[in-house]
Design a protein around this motif. Sequence first.
Motif, PDB file in Angstrom:
ATOM      1  N   ALA A  40      44.176  31.698  31.185  1.00 16.64           N
ATOM      2  CA  ALA A  40      45.402  32.143  30.497  1.00 16.64           C
ATOM      3  C   ALA A  40      45.322  33.643  30.247  1.00 16.64           C
ATOM      4  CB  ALA A  40      45.595  31.380  29.189  1.00 16.64           C
ATOM      5  N   PRO A  41      45.418  34.460  31.291  1.00 16.20           N
ATOM      6  CA  PRO A  41      45.235  35.915  31.117  1.00 16.20           C
ATOM      7  C   PRO A  41      46.250  36.565  30.192  1.00 16.20           C
ATOM      8  CG  PRO A  41      46.095  35.407  33.303  1.00 16.20           C
ATOM      9  CD  PRO A  41      45.706  34.101  32.683  1.00 16.20           C
ATOM     10  N   GLU A  42      47.377  35.896  29.965  1.00  9.19           N
ATOM     11  CA  GLU A  42      48.419  36.478  29.121  1.00  9.19           C
ATOM     12  C   GLU A  42      48.248  36.124  27.648  1.00  9.19           C
ATOM     13  OE1 GLU A  42      49.555  32.378  30.221  1.00  9.19           O
ATOM     14  OE2 GLU A  42      48.728  34.091  31.315  1.00  9.19           O
ATOM     15  N   ARG A  43      47.230  35.321  27.307  1.00 11.21           N
ATOM     16  CA  ARG A  43      47.052  34.933  25.902  1.00 11.21           C
ATOM     17  C   ARG A  43      45.591  35.073  25.456  1.00 11.21           C
ATOM     18  NH1 ARG A  43      50.659  31.501  27.658  1.00 11.21           N
ATOM     19  NH2 ARG A  43      49.198  29.764  27.930  1.00 11.21           N
ATOM     20  N   VAL A  44      44.936  36.095  25.935  1.00 13.23           N
ATOM     21  CA  VAL A  44      43.579  36.409  25.485  1.00 13.23           C
ATOM     22  C   VAL A  44      43.530  37.870  25.046  1.00 13.23           C
ATOM     23  CG1 VAL A  44      42.346  34.658  26.820  1.00 13.23           C
ATOM     24  CG2 VAL A  44      42.862  36.881  27.876  1.00 13.23           C
ATOM     25  N   VAL A  45      42.702  38.127  24.030  1.00 12.00           N
ATOM     26  CA  VAL A  45      42.452  39.489  23.550  1.00 12.00           C
ATOM     27  C   VAL A  45      40.947  39.634  23.358  1.00 12.00           C
ATOM     28  CG1 VAL A  45      44.722  39.816  22.471  1.00 12.00           C
ATOM     29  CG2 VAL A  45      42.857  38.786  21.145  1.00 12.00           C
ATOM     30  N   TRP A  46      40.494  40.867  23.216  1.00 11.00           N
ATOM     31  CA  TRP A  46      39.057  41.147  23.124  1.00 11.00           C
ATOM     32  C   TRP A  46      38.766  41.892  21.827  1.00 11.00           C
ATOM     33  CZ3 TRP A  46      36.451  45.785  22.597  1.00 11.00           C
ATOM     34  CH2 TRP A  46      35.057  45.744  22.789  1.00 11.00           C
ATOM     35  N   GLY A  47      37.563  41.653  21.271  1.00 15.58           N
ATOM     36  CA  GLY A  47      37.171  42.380  20.065  1.00 15.58           C
ATOM     37  C   GLY A  47      35.668  42.496  19.947  1.00 15.58           C
ATOM     38  N   THR A  48      35.244  43.461  19.147  1.00 14.88           N
ATOM     39  CA  THR A  48      33.811  43.699  18.953  1.00 14.88           C
ATOM     40  C   THR A  48      33.196  42.780  17.904  1.00 14.88           C
ATOM     41  OG1 THR A  48      34.250  45.366  17.250  1.00 14.88           O
ATOM     42  CG2 THR A  48      34.016  46.153  19.531  1.00 14.88           C
ATOM     43  N   ASP A  49      33.987  42.379  16.890  1.00 14.22           N
ATOM     44  CA  ASP A  49      33.481  41.717  15.687  1.00 14.22           C
ATOM     45  C   ASP A  49      32.576  42.648  14.879  1.00 14.22           C
ATOM     46  OD1 ASP A  49      33.251  39.674  13.807  1.00 14.22           O
ATOM     47  OD2 ASP A  49      31.540  38.743  14.810  1.00 14.22           O
ATOM     48  N   PHE A  50      32.673  43.951  15.093  1.00 11.52           N
ATOM     49  CA  PHE A  50      31.940  44.943  14.302  1.00 11.52           C
ATOM     50  C   PHE A  50      32.315  44.797  12.832  1.00 11.52           C
ATOM     51  CE2 PHE A  50      31.663  49.168  12.370  1.00 11.52           C
ATOM     52  CZ  PHE A  50      30.407  49.596  12.758  1.00 11.52           C
ATOM     53  N   PRO A  51      31.374  44.925  11.908  1.00 10.05           N
ATOM     54  CA  PRO A  51      29.947  45.223  12.052  1.00 10.05           C
ATOM     55  C   PRO A  51      29.041  43.999  12.108  1.00 10.05           C
ATOM     56  CG  PRO A  51      30.561  45.495   9.768  1.00 10.05           C
ATOM     57  CD  PRO A  51      31.807  45.053  10.503  1.00 10.05           C
ATOM     58  N   HIS A  52      29.571  42.916  12.704  1.00  8.56           N
ATOM     59  CA  HIS A  52      28.754  41.745  13.045  1.00  8.56           C
ATOM     60  C   HIS A  52      28.147  41.065  11.818  1.00  8.56           C
ATOM     61  CE1 HIS A  52      29.414  43.736  16.818  1.00  8.56           C
ATOM     62  NE2 HIS A  52      28.672  44.755  16.447  1.00  8.56           N
ATOM     63  N   PRO A  53      28.994  40.610  10.892  1.00  7.83           N
ATOM     64  CA  PRO A  53      28.474  40.029   9.649  1.00  7.83           C
ATOM     65  C   PRO A  53      27.772  38.698   9.853  1.00  7.83           C
ATOM     66  CG  PRO A  53      30.856  39.777   9.778  1.00  7.83           C
ATOM     67  CD  PRO A  53      30.468  40.684  10.903  1.00  7.83           C
ATOM     68  N   ASN A  54      26.864  38.411   8.943  1.00 10.47           N
ATOM     69  CA  ASN A  54      26.143  37.135   8.902  1.00 10.47           C
ATOM     70  C   ASN A  54      25.397  36.847  10.201  1.00 10.47           C
ATOM     71  OD1 ASN A  54      26.765  35.958   6.201  1.00 10.47           O
ATOM     72  ND2 ASN A  54      28.864  36.237   6.933  1.00 10.47           N
ATOM     73  N   LEU A  55      24.844  37.894  10.775  1.00  2.00           N
ATOM     74  CA  LEU A  55      23.982  37.746  11.949  1.00  2.00           C
ATOM     75  C   LEU A  55      22.585  38.180  11.534  1.00  2.00           C
ATOM     76  CD1 LEU A  55      24.021  37.099  15.031  1.00  2.00           C
ATOM     77  CD2 LEU A  55      24.121  39.562  15.387  1.00  2.00           C
ATOM     78  N   TYR A  56      21.616  37.326  11.789  1.00  4.64           N
ATOM     79  CA  TYR A  56      20.262  37.609  11.320  1.00  4.64           C
ATOM     80  C   TYR A  56      19.279  37.835  12.467  1.00  4.64           C
ATOM     81  CZ  TYR A  56      22.287  36.169   6.926  1.00  4.64           C
ATOM     82  OH  TYR A  56      23.109  36.082   5.829  1.00  4.64           O
ATOM     83  N   GLY A  57      19.745  37.698  13.696  1.00  5.62           N
ATOM     84  CA  GLY A  57      18.916  38.035  14.844  1.00  5.62           C
ATOM     85  C   GLY A  57      19.118  39.480  15.223  1.00  5.62           C
ATOM     86  N   PRO A  58      18.798  39.843  16.459  1.00  2.39           N
ATOM     87  CA  PRO A  58      19.015  41.223  16.896  1.00  2.39           C
ATOM     88  C   PRO A  58      20.488  41.604  16.815  1.00  2.39           C
ATOM     89  CG  PRO A  58      17.636  40.012  18.466  1.00  2.39           C
ATOM     90  CD  PRO A  58      18.187  39.005  17.502  1.00  2.39           C
ATOM     91  N   MET A  59      20.756  42.777  16.278  1.00  2.00           N
ATOM     92  CA  MET A  59      22.135  43.249  16.191  1.00  2.00           C
ATOM     93  C   MET A  59      22.656  43.600  17.585  1.00  2.00           C
ATOM     94  SD  MET A  59      24.075  43.437  13.559  1.00  2.00           S
ATOM     95  CE  MET A  59      23.755  42.544  12.036  1.00  2.00           C
ATOM     96  N   PRO A  60      23.876  43.180  17.905  1.00  2.00           N
ATOM     97  CA  PRO A  60      24.417  43.518  19.220  1.00  2.00           C
ATOM     98  C   PRO A  60      24.689  45.012  19.347  1.00  2.00           C
ATOM     99  CG  PRO A  60      26.075  42.458  17.886  1.00  2.00           C
ATOM    100  CD  PRO A  60      24.807  42.368  17.112  1.00  2.00           C
ATOM    101  N   ASP A  61      24.578  45.487  20.561  1.00  2.00           N
ATOM    102  CA  ASP A  61      24.901  46.869  20.898  1.00  2.00           C
ATOM    103  C   ASP A  61      26.353  46.881  21.365  1.00  2.00           C
ATOM    104  OD1 ASP A  61      25.276  49.273  22.400  1.00  2.00           O
ATOM    105  OD2 ASP A  61      23.111  49.460  22.633  1.00  2.00           O
ATOM    106  N   ASP A  62      27.213  47.558  20.609  1.00  2.00           N
ATOM    107  CA  ASP A  62      28.646  47.519  20.923  1.00  2.00           C
ATOM    108  C   ASP A  62      28.968  48.150  22.270  1.00  2.00           C
ATOM    109  OD1 ASP A  62      30.096  46.378  18.427  1.00  2.00           O
ATOM    110  OD2 ASP A  62      28.615  47.748  17.613  1.00  2.00           O
ATOM    111  N   GLY A  63      28.144  49.089  22.725  1.00  2.00           N
ATOM    112  CA  GLY A  63      28.330  49.633  24.062  1.00  2.00           C
ATOM    113  C   GLY A  63      28.104  48.584  25.130  1.00  2.00           C
ATOM    114  N   ILE A  64      27.100  47.731  24.934  1.00  2.00           N
ATOM    115  CA  ILE A  64      26.840  46.637  25.878  1.00  2.00           C
ATOM    116  C   ILE A  64      27.967  45.613  25.834  1.00  2.00           C
ATOM    117  CG2 ILE A  64      25.296  44.692  26.346  1.00  2.00           C
ATOM    118  CD1 ILE A  64      22.972  46.485  25.535  1.00  2.00           C
ATOM    119  N   LEU A  65      28.489  45.331  24.636  1.00  7.47           N
ATOM    120  CA  LEU A  65      29.616  44.409  24.536  1.00  7.47           C
ATOM    121  C   LEU A  65      30.805  44.925  25.332  1.00  7.47           C
ATOM    122  CD1 LEU A  65      29.537  43.473  20.733  1.00  7.47           C
ATOM    123  CD2 LEU A  65      28.834  42.039  22.647  1.00  7.47           C
ATOM    124  N   LEU A  66      31.115  46.205  25.189  1.00  2.00           N
ATOM    125  CA  LEU A  66      32.239  46.766  25.936  1.00  2.00           C
ATOM    126  C   LEU A  66      31.980  46.723  27.432  1.00  2.00           C
ATOM    127  CD1 LEU A  66      35.012  48.291  25.341  1.00  2.00           C
ATOM    128  CD2 LEU A  66      33.765  50.339  25.992  1.00  2.00           C
TER     129      LEU A  66
END
Length: 293
Positions: free
Chosen positions: A239-265
């Motif tokens: 459904a390419p017409e009904r999807v959006v993208w986001g970072t979820d920055f600043p990544h709350p409630n994550l206790y493992g390695p923090m994601p690199d937003d450059g890698i996410l992009l």
Amino acid sequence: MTLGPEPTIPGPLVHPTPPSFRPPPGSCDSHCHVFGPAATFPFAPDRTFTPPDVPEAALARLHRTLGIDRAVIVQSASHGRDQAVLIDALRTGGGRYRGVALIGLDTPRSELDRLHAEGVRGIRLQFMPHLGAAPTDEEILRYADLVEPLGWHVEIHVAGTGAVDRFGVITKIPTRVVIDHLGRVDLNDGLDSPPVQALRRLLDTGTVWLKLSGTYRVTLTGAPYDDANALAASLAAHAPERVVWGTDFPHPNLYGPMPDDGILLDGIPDIVPDERNRHKLLVANPTELFDFS
């Protein structure tokens, strides 16, 4: 339990990797948050976690690094129903931001009208145990009735089998529905599990949208999140017409390695290889869904 002022969750990476992928002009980060500063915008007394200060200035700095022009800021449960921090960010953005609020069934229409004037275009309903009690199906529909006159969407934050468990009520919601973070499905069950099939069927209704965010929350393999990107790619193609993208920055409630937003992009070309559909994902779809000028 009363939480003290010290953060109970970690903050984001201060210096993400400069990405190789350059998004098109007008691109939107369709899911992110701001926290505090607590000295100006105190956290809710009944919060279940205390984040570090990550104010709008930090979000804007990240977006300059990524080449993102617009964003949708989702009110955090750490601030509860006091939308002051969200409103301040929306005003600071000068039209670059839209907001998603946390409200109650007792929120008056006058308050909803005020939030709309500030740039809020949706509400979020939580179904995560660490964020408090979930609404019932009846309450979900009552929330939708509150915001339908304003044209807002209802954002659903589920995990595991949530897309299956809530399938019936989601299809009854009269407004647009946005499902967070790929439904936070369990990739141990594969790319064609019942929850993934439910996401496809919901997308087929024409009124349900999906955020291809939080890949780092569903991955089994870790960065660069190839397995989660494959899931996102299959749903984006559906459904390419009904999807959006986001970072979820600043990544709350994550206790493992923090994601690199450059890698996410940099995962976006793997999720949507076609340039025309990438423009939909990053520009056209969020413009329509979140009512950007």
